[in-house]
Scaffold this active site. Structure first.
Site, PDB file in Angstrom:
ATOM      1  N   ASP A  48     -50.640 -38.698  -1.627  1.00  0.00           N
ATOM      2  CA  ASP A  48     -50.702 -38.715  -0.075  1.00  0.00           C
ATOM      3  C   ASP A  48     -50.998 -40.142   0.488  1.00  0.00           C
ATOM      4  O   ASP A  48     -51.887 -40.884  -0.085  1.00  0.00           O
ATOM      5  CB  ASP A  48     -51.860 -37.952   0.474  1.00  0.00           C
ATOM      6  CG  ASP A  48     -51.377 -36.808   1.642  1.00  0.00           C
ATOM      7  OD1 ASP A  48     -50.663 -37.376   2.296  1.00  0.00           O
ATOM      8  OD2 ASP A  48     -51.777 -35.824   1.683  1.00  0.00           O
ATOM      9  N   HIS A  88     -45.870 -44.712   6.275  1.00  0.00           N
ATOM     10  CA  HIS A  88     -47.218 -43.787   6.427  1.00  0.00           C
ATOM     11  C   HIS A  88     -47.293 -43.069   4.571  1.00  0.00           C
ATOM     12  O   HIS A  88     -48.327 -42.282   4.620  1.00  0.00           O
ATOM     13  CB  HIS A  88     -46.845 -42.602   7.450  1.00  0.00           C
ATOM     14  CG  HIS A  88     -47.157 -43.303   8.551  1.00  0.00           C
ATOM     15  ND1 HIS A  88     -48.299 -43.024   9.364  1.00  0.00           N
ATOM     16  CD2 HIS A  88     -46.326 -43.795   9.351  1.00  0.00           C
ATOM     17  CE1 HIS A  88     -48.206 -43.790  10.475  1.00  0.00           C
ATOM     18  NE2 HIS A  88     -46.916 -44.274  10.674  1.00  0.00           N
TER      19      HIS A  88
HETATM   20  P1  ADQ Z   1     -48.744 -35.624   6.995  1.00  0.00           P
HETATM   21  O1  ADQ Z   1     -48.166 -35.517   5.649  1.00  0.00           O
HETATM   22  O2  ADQ Z   1     -48.218 -34.364   7.920  1.00  0.00           O
HETATM   23  O3  ADQ Z   1     -48.762 -37.145   7.254  1.00  0.00           O
HETATM   24  P2  ADQ Z   1     -51.932 -35.557   7.210  1.00  0.00           P
HETATM   25  O4  ADQ Z   1     -52.346 -36.954   7.209  1.00  0.00           O
HETATM   26  O5  ADQ Z   1     -52.450 -34.473   6.592  1.00  0.00           O
HETATM   27  O6  ADQ Z   1     -50.263 -35.288   6.678  1.00  0.00           O
HETATM   28  O7  ADQ Z   1     -51.832 -35.136   8.792  1.00  0.00           O
HETATM   29  C1  ADQ Z   1     -51.676 -34.036   9.172  1.00  0.00           C
HETATM   30  C2  ADQ Z   1     -52.054 -33.850  10.829  1.00  0.00           C
HETATM   31  O8  ADQ Z   1     -51.491 -32.652  11.133  1.00  0.00           O
HETATM   32  C3  ADQ Z   1     -53.709 -33.843  10.722  1.00  0.00           C
HETATM   33  O9  ADQ Z   1     -54.001 -34.192  12.198  1.00  0.00           O
HETATM   34  C4  ADQ Z   1     -53.580 -32.392  10.595  1.00  0.00           C
HETATM   35  O10 ADQ Z   1     -54.832 -31.808  11.533  1.00  0.00           O
HETATM   36  C5  ADQ Z   1     -52.585 -31.634  11.033  1.00  0.00           C
HETATM   37  N1  ADQ Z   1     -52.113 -30.566  10.207  1.00  0.00           N
HETATM   38  C6  ADQ Z   1     -52.081 -30.728   9.073  1.00  0.00           C
HETATM   39  N2  ADQ Z   1     -51.689 -29.340   8.546  1.00  0.00           N
HETATM   40  C7  ADQ Z   1     -51.791 -28.575   9.605  1.00  0.00           C
HETATM   41  C8  ADQ Z   1     -51.445 -27.154   9.825  1.00  0.00           C
HETATM   42  N3  ADQ Z   1     -51.253 -26.477   8.808  1.00  0.00           N
HETATM   43  N4  ADQ Z   1     -51.630 -26.804  10.950  1.00  0.00           N
HETATM   44  C9  ADQ Z   1     -52.082 -27.494  12.043  1.00  0.00           C
HETATM   45  N5  ADQ Z   1     -52.148 -28.803  11.873  1.00  0.00           N
HETATM   46  C10 ADQ Z   1     -51.866 -29.304  10.838  1.00  0.00           C
HETATM   47  C11 ADQ Z   1     -48.317 -38.388   6.970  1.00  0.00           C
HETATM   48  C12 ADQ Z   1     -48.640 -38.619   5.617  1.00  0.00           C
HETATM   49  C13 ADQ Z   1     -50.200 -38.608   5.527  1.00  0.00           C
HETATM   50  C14 ADQ Z   1     -50.583 -39.793   6.465  1.00  0.00           C
HETATM   51  C15 ADQ Z   1     -50.058 -39.140   7.913  1.00  0.00           C
HETATM   52  C16 ADQ Z   1     -50.574 -40.521   8.863  1.00  0.00           C
HETATM   53  O11 ADQ Z   1     -48.057 -37.900   4.488  1.00  0.00           O
HETATM   54  O12 ADQ Z   1     -50.434 -39.144   4.177  1.00  0.00           O
HETATM   55  O13 ADQ Z   1     -51.965 -39.487   6.649  1.00  0.00           O
HETATM   56  O14 ADQ Z   1     -48.727 -39.192   7.861  1.00  0.00           O
HETATM   57  O15 ADQ Z   1     -50.417 -41.739   8.284  1.00  0.00           O
END
Ligand code: ADQ
Length: 479
Positions: A363, A155
């Protein structure tokens, strides 16, 4: 029917309540079919964790979890996974804190996972392993004689040889990835970097069609961008924007525009330069004072890793400084929260926002960018400002794409978003919407499982170098 077995470090148990930040749980929740098994860590620490997983079933999905000891947690999770692999995979070489015992702990937990999982597997199960905590799990399963099709999805980003060579035990870990039948990445850039590493660091032989030979293994490296259930998210945003929390936010803003950022509190997310950029916007364009409020939600995460604590303190300082400099008695420019907020509530906030700031330094994908687009009202959409170093930028080319290291460039993009006319906002949104509706969570799972289901007759060649009992890990680079 073949059963799907999903393996991830952290299993979100159905009994857990409250908001959670983390992309994986969200993406897979949309796609696990009844009858599936989800295996991994319970999130609990125990003095003497048992070897047998605890099993529970909910909505016809079975959850099998094991606990970690304090030492395992420290070495495997906080140590090698989050203080070596995470920074390395996000190109932050100098943030690696390598300790040999953490690496041993990482390998040992992967062995323990493999032993517990192997006992649960049926011969026809397809196994889908997720993320950097579990890179050697496939090789450990092969060493136990497991012949099932096993796939791995990373990921995070994956760096070229110049970066990956700086990973302690990098060759062994890279070699262990070759024990899978399918290895998936979000973008072609990461896939190419991986193939280059296998070729340059291990002497593996790609055939140009995505098949790679290494020793007696042959496996496939694919590109499979993760997405969201766009339709459901859009519906949720429309409903939630009429709910009490969105209404309270709206009332608190008056007629000011809302800029929003939502992230885990992580150094890869570019929070420092984003706040810096907001300060520069206010400095350079005083007429935006009182016209915009920036809500940054940065949910605290991995707080037992020093670099995360340090970043939290730095952000507190910068947020205080920014508000001290620019606030007026009836306007606070930055609203900064470190508590996670429910996904449903966030959806309503996105819909109401005039711009979304997604500016990670690096990311894998970034699902917030996709959620922001899905939540918009097509008649009056907000503008997405997106880092060129998020995997999402490959697909979402009609966002305002910025270099996240350049706070001036982000500030200019914010200015442009605040002054963009409706027609351009609608045009950009139409194209972004198409991409988000095309590349969904369901599609992500279908593409991966389709690849995992192929080559059924090819098992002996693709199932790993040695299927005999007690097979040594040496062929995958050893422990
Ligand atoms: P993450 O680094 O956790 O995931 P992201 O893709 O932004 O990052 O996903 C976050 C999820 O958690 C989203 O559904 C978002 O809404 C939720 N989230 C993020 N911040 C939040 C907050 N402050 N409060 C509540 N909810 C929050 C990892 C990788 C990413 C990749 C994903 C999926 O780092 O690059 O997109 O996995 O593969």
């Amino acid at each position: 029917m073949q059963r799907l077995v999903v393996v991830s470090n952290r299993v979100p148990l159905p009994s857990e309540k409250g908001p959670r930040a983390g992309g994986l749980a969200v993406a897979l929740a949309d796609a696990l079919v009844p009858g599936s098994l989800w295996f991994g860590w319970s999130g609990r620490r125990a003095a003497r964790p048992g070897a047998e997983p605890a099993v529970q079933t909910s909505d016809d999905i079975t959850y099998a979890t094991i606990d970690l000891s304090d030492t395992e947690y420290r070495q495997f999770y906080a140590g090698f996974s989050n203080s070596v692999l995470w920074p390395l995979l996000h190109f932050r070489l100098s943030l690696q804190h390598f300790r040999a015992e953490d690496y041993q702990g990482y390998r040992a937990v992967n062995r323990r996972f493999a032993a517990a999982l192997a006992r649960l597997l049926r011969p026809t199960d397809r196994v889908w392993v997720h993320d950097y905590h579990l890179i050697p799990l496939g090789a450990e399963l092969r060493a136990l004689g497991v012949r099932n099709r096993i796939g791995f999805f990373l990921h995070t980003p994956f760096g070229p040889p110049a970066i990956t060579q700086a990973l302690p035990h990098g060759n062994a870990l890279l070699a262990s990835m070759c024990a899978y039948d399918v290895v998936g990445f979000h973008t072609e850039t990461y896939r190419t970097a991986f193939v280059d590493c296998v070729r340059e660091m291990l002497g593996g032989k790609p055939d140009g069609d995505g098949r790679i030979g290494f020793g007696t293994c042959a496996f496939t490296a694919i590109v499979d961008p993760i997405g969201i259930d766009a339709e459901a998210f859009a519906r949720m945003a429309a409903t939630s924007s009429r709910g009490a929390e969105s209404q309270r936010l709206r009332a608190s803003l008056g007629d000011r525009k809302l800029a929003i950022g939502v992230d885990r509190l992580d150094y890869s997310k570019g929070l420092l330069s984003r706040m810096d950029a907001f300060g520069r916007l206010l400095e350079r364009y005083p007429h935006h004072h009182r016209e915009v409020s920036f809500l940054q939600i940065a949910a605290r995460s991995r707080e037992d890793v020093n670099d995360y604590r340090d970043l939290g303190e730095e952000l507190n300082r910068i947020a205080g400084d920014l508000n001290g400099r620019f606030s007026e008695f009836d306007w606070v420019p930055l609203r900064y929260m470190t508590r996670p907020v429910r996904r449903r509530t966030l959806a309503g906030f996105y819909r109401f926002a005039h711009m979304g700031l997604v500016t990670p330094l690096r990311d894998g994908m970034n699902l917030v960018a996709k959620e922001f687009v899905a939540a918009q009202d097509s008649a009056d959409p907000g503008v997405l400002i997106l880092s060129r170093f998020a995997g999402a930028a490959d697909e979402m080319t009609d966002a305002l794409i910025v270099n996240p290291f350049d706070a001036d460039e982000i500030a200019e993009a914010m200015h442009r978003a605040l002054t963009m006319n409706l027609e351009e906002r609608q045009e950009r949104h139409r194209s972004l919407r198409q991409r988000v509706w095309h590349s969904t969570a369901r599609r992500f799972c279908e593409v991966f499982l389709d690849h995992l289901g192929r080559d059924e007759d090819d098992l002996p060649a693709s199932a790993g170098p040695d299927q005999t009992e007690g097979a040594s890990l040496a062929s995958f680079g050893g422990a």
